[in-house]
Design a protein around this motif. Structure first.
Motif, PDB file in Angstrom:
ATOM      1  N   GLN A   5       0.810  -1.215   0.000  1.00  0.00           N
ATOM      2  CA  GLN A   5       0.000   0.000   0.000  1.00  0.00           C
ATOM      3  C   GLN A   5       0.846   1.268   0.000  1.00  0.00           C
ATOM      4  O   GLN A   5       0.341   2.341  -0.234  1.00  0.00           O
ATOM      5  CB  GLN A   5      -0.973   0.013   1.166  1.00  0.00           C
ATOM      6  CG  GLN A   5      -0.314   0.168   2.511  1.00  0.00           C
ATOM      7  CD  GLN A   5      -1.032  -0.617   3.581  1.00  0.00           C
ATOM      8  OE1 GLN A   5      -1.558  -1.687   3.314  1.00  0.00           O
ATOM      9  NE2 GLN A   5      -1.072  -0.091   4.768  1.00  0.00           N
ATOM     10  N   ILE A  24      -7.583   3.128   2.657  1.00  0.00           N
ATOM     11  CA  ILE A  24      -7.745   2.936   1.203  1.00  0.00           C
ATOM     12  C   ILE A  24      -7.619   1.442   0.880  1.00  0.00           C
ATOM     13  O   ILE A  24      -8.416   0.886   0.111  1.00  0.00           O
ATOM     14  CB  ILE A  24      -6.713   3.756   0.412  1.00  0.00           C
ATOM     15  CG1 ILE A  24      -7.037   5.253   0.469  1.00  0.00           C
ATOM     16  CG2 ILE A  24      -6.591   3.266  -1.027  1.00  0.00           C
ATOM     17  CD1 ILE A  24      -8.198   5.696  -0.397  1.00  0.00           C
ATOM     18  N   ALA A  25      -6.624   0.783   1.474  1.00  0.00           N
ATOM     19  CA  ALA A  25      -6.447  -0.657   1.252  1.00  0.00           C
ATOM     20  C   ALA A  25      -7.666  -1.425   1.746  1.00  0.00           C
ATOM     21  O   ALA A  25      -8.153  -2.349   1.082  1.00  0.00           O
ATOM     22  CB  ALA A  25      -5.175  -1.153   1.942  1.00  0.00           C
ATOM     23  N   LEU A  27     -10.759  -0.314   2.033  1.00  0.00           N
ATOM     24  CA  LEU A  27     -11.875  -0.050   1.112  1.00  0.00           C
ATOM     25  C   LEU A  27     -11.781  -0.954  -0.115  1.00  0.00           C
ATOM     26  O   LEU A  27     -12.772  -1.567  -0.535  1.00  0.00           O
ATOM     27  CB  LEU A  27     -11.869   1.422   0.705  1.00  0.00           C
ATOM     28  CG  LEU A  27     -12.998   1.870  -0.205  1.00  0.00           C
ATOM     29  CD1 LEU A  27     -14.302   1.982   0.573  1.00  0.00           C
ATOM     30  CD2 LEU A  27     -12.653   3.219  -0.828  1.00  0.00           C
ATOM     31  N   SER A  28     -10.590  -1.061  -0.656  1.00  0.00           N
ATOM     32  CA  SER A  28     -10.367  -1.912  -1.826  1.00  0.00           C
ATOM     33  C   SER A  28     -10.643  -3.383  -1.511  1.00  0.00           C
ATOM     34  O   SER A  28     -11.274  -4.098  -2.300  1.00  0.00           O
ATOM     35  CB  SER A  28      -8.927  -1.734  -2.308  1.00  0.00           C
ATOM     36  OG  SER A  28      -8.647  -2.583  -3.382  1.00  0.00           O
ATOM     37  N   GLU A  29     -10.198  -3.822  -0.347  1.00  0.00           N
ATOM     38  CA  GLU A  29     -10.426  -5.215   0.052  1.00  0.00           C
ATOM     39  C   GLU A  29     -11.908  -5.511   0.267  1.00  0.00           C
ATOM     40  O   GLU A  29     -12.394  -6.592  -0.093  1.00  0.00           O
ATOM     41  CB  GLU A  29      -9.640  -5.518   1.326  1.00  0.00           C
ATOM     42  CG  GLU A  29      -8.141  -5.542   1.095  1.00  0.00           C
ATOM     43  CD  GLU A  29      -7.313  -5.410   2.358  1.00  0.00           C
ATOM     44  OE1 GLU A  29      -6.077  -5.421   2.238  1.00  0.00           O
ATOM     45  OE2 GLU A  29      -7.887  -5.285   3.474  1.00  0.00           O
ATOM     46  N   ALA A  31     -14.382  -3.976  -1.271  1.00  0.00           N
ATOM     47  CA  ALA A  31     -14.983  -4.023  -2.610  1.00  0.00           C
ATOM     48  C   ALA A  31     -14.699  -5.359  -3.281  1.00  0.00           C
ATOM     49  O   ALA A  31     -15.585  -5.950  -3.921  1.00  0.00           O
ATOM     50  CB  ALA A  31     -14.454  -2.869  -3.470  1.00  0.00           C
ATOM     51  N   GLU A  32     -13.487  -5.852  -3.115  1.00  0.00           N
ATOM     52  CA  GLU A  32     -13.136  -7.143  -3.687  1.00  0.00           C
ATOM     53  C   GLU A  32     -13.960  -8.265  -3.060  1.00  0.00           C
ATOM     54  O   GLU A  32     -14.466  -9.148  -3.764  1.00  0.00           O
ATOM     55  CB  GLU A  32     -11.646  -7.404  -3.479  1.00  0.00           C
ATOM     56  CG  GLU A  32     -11.142  -8.637  -4.187  1.00  0.00           C
ATOM     57  CD  GLU A  32      -9.633  -8.736  -4.127  1.00  0.00           C
ATOM     58  OE1 GLU A  32      -9.037  -8.983  -5.185  1.00  0.00           O
ATOM     59  OE2 GLU A  32      -9.056  -8.585  -3.021  1.00  0.00           O
ATOM     60  N   PHE A  64     -17.537  -1.523   3.821  1.00  0.00           N
ATOM     61  CA  PHE A  64     -17.196  -0.632   2.714  1.00  0.00           C
ATOM     62  C   PHE A  64     -17.699   0.780   3.007  1.00  0.00           C
ATOM     63  O   PHE A  64     -16.973   1.758   2.862  1.00  0.00           O
ATOM     64  CB  PHE A  64     -17.805  -1.163   1.402  1.00  0.00           C
ATOM     65  CG  PHE A  64     -17.484  -0.327   0.197  1.00  0.00           C
ATOM     66  CD1 PHE A  64     -16.346  -0.585  -0.549  1.00  0.00           C
ATOM     67  CD2 PHE A  64     -18.310   0.712  -0.190  1.00  0.00           C
ATOM     68  CE1 PHE A  64     -16.045   0.180  -1.679  1.00  0.00           C
ATOM     69  CE2 PHE A  64     -18.023   1.478  -1.307  1.00  0.00           C
ATOM     70  CZ  PHE A  64     -16.883   1.211  -2.051  1.00  0.00           C
TER      71      PHE A  64
END
Length: 104
Positions: A5, A24-25, A27-29, A31-32, A64
């Motif tokens: 990150q 940010i990481a 949030l991405s996780e 979403a995944e 999220f």
């Protein structure tokens, strides 16, 4: 073990920036994970298994949303942009342009 990150040396980054990067990481996780559950739910034939996955996916949506809200509280310009887009009727692209103007 390194952390993907960071694009700059972590030791040189202020704590607030490191927290921001972690969120940010996260949030991405989230979403995944939502995407993975969506795919699993789409193909699952067992109703009980599907219900469990749907329940788990709802938890990911909550996470999220919490991550996003944290980030928006850190960046007022982001909040202004997003508020012009989310939960608004109309053309999404035009709303996005309006959101950019709101952030300026």
């Amino acid at each position: 073990m390194g952390f993907d990150q960071y694009h700059e040396p972590a030791s040189e980054l202020p704590e607030k920036t490191r927290t921001f990067a972690r969120m940010i990481a996260s949030l991405s996780e989230e979403a995944e994970a939502i995407n993975w559950y969506e795919q699993r739910i789409a193909v699952e034939k067992d109703d009980q298994a599907k219900a469990i996955m749907q329940n788990a996916q709802k938890e990911e949506f909550k996470h999220f949303g919490m991550d996003l809200e944290f980030l928006l509280r850190q960046k007022p310009d982001w909040r202004a942009t997003v508020q012009a887009i989310l939960f608004q009727a109309g053309d999404i692209v035009k709303l996005g342009e309006k959101g950019e103007d709101a952030a300026e």
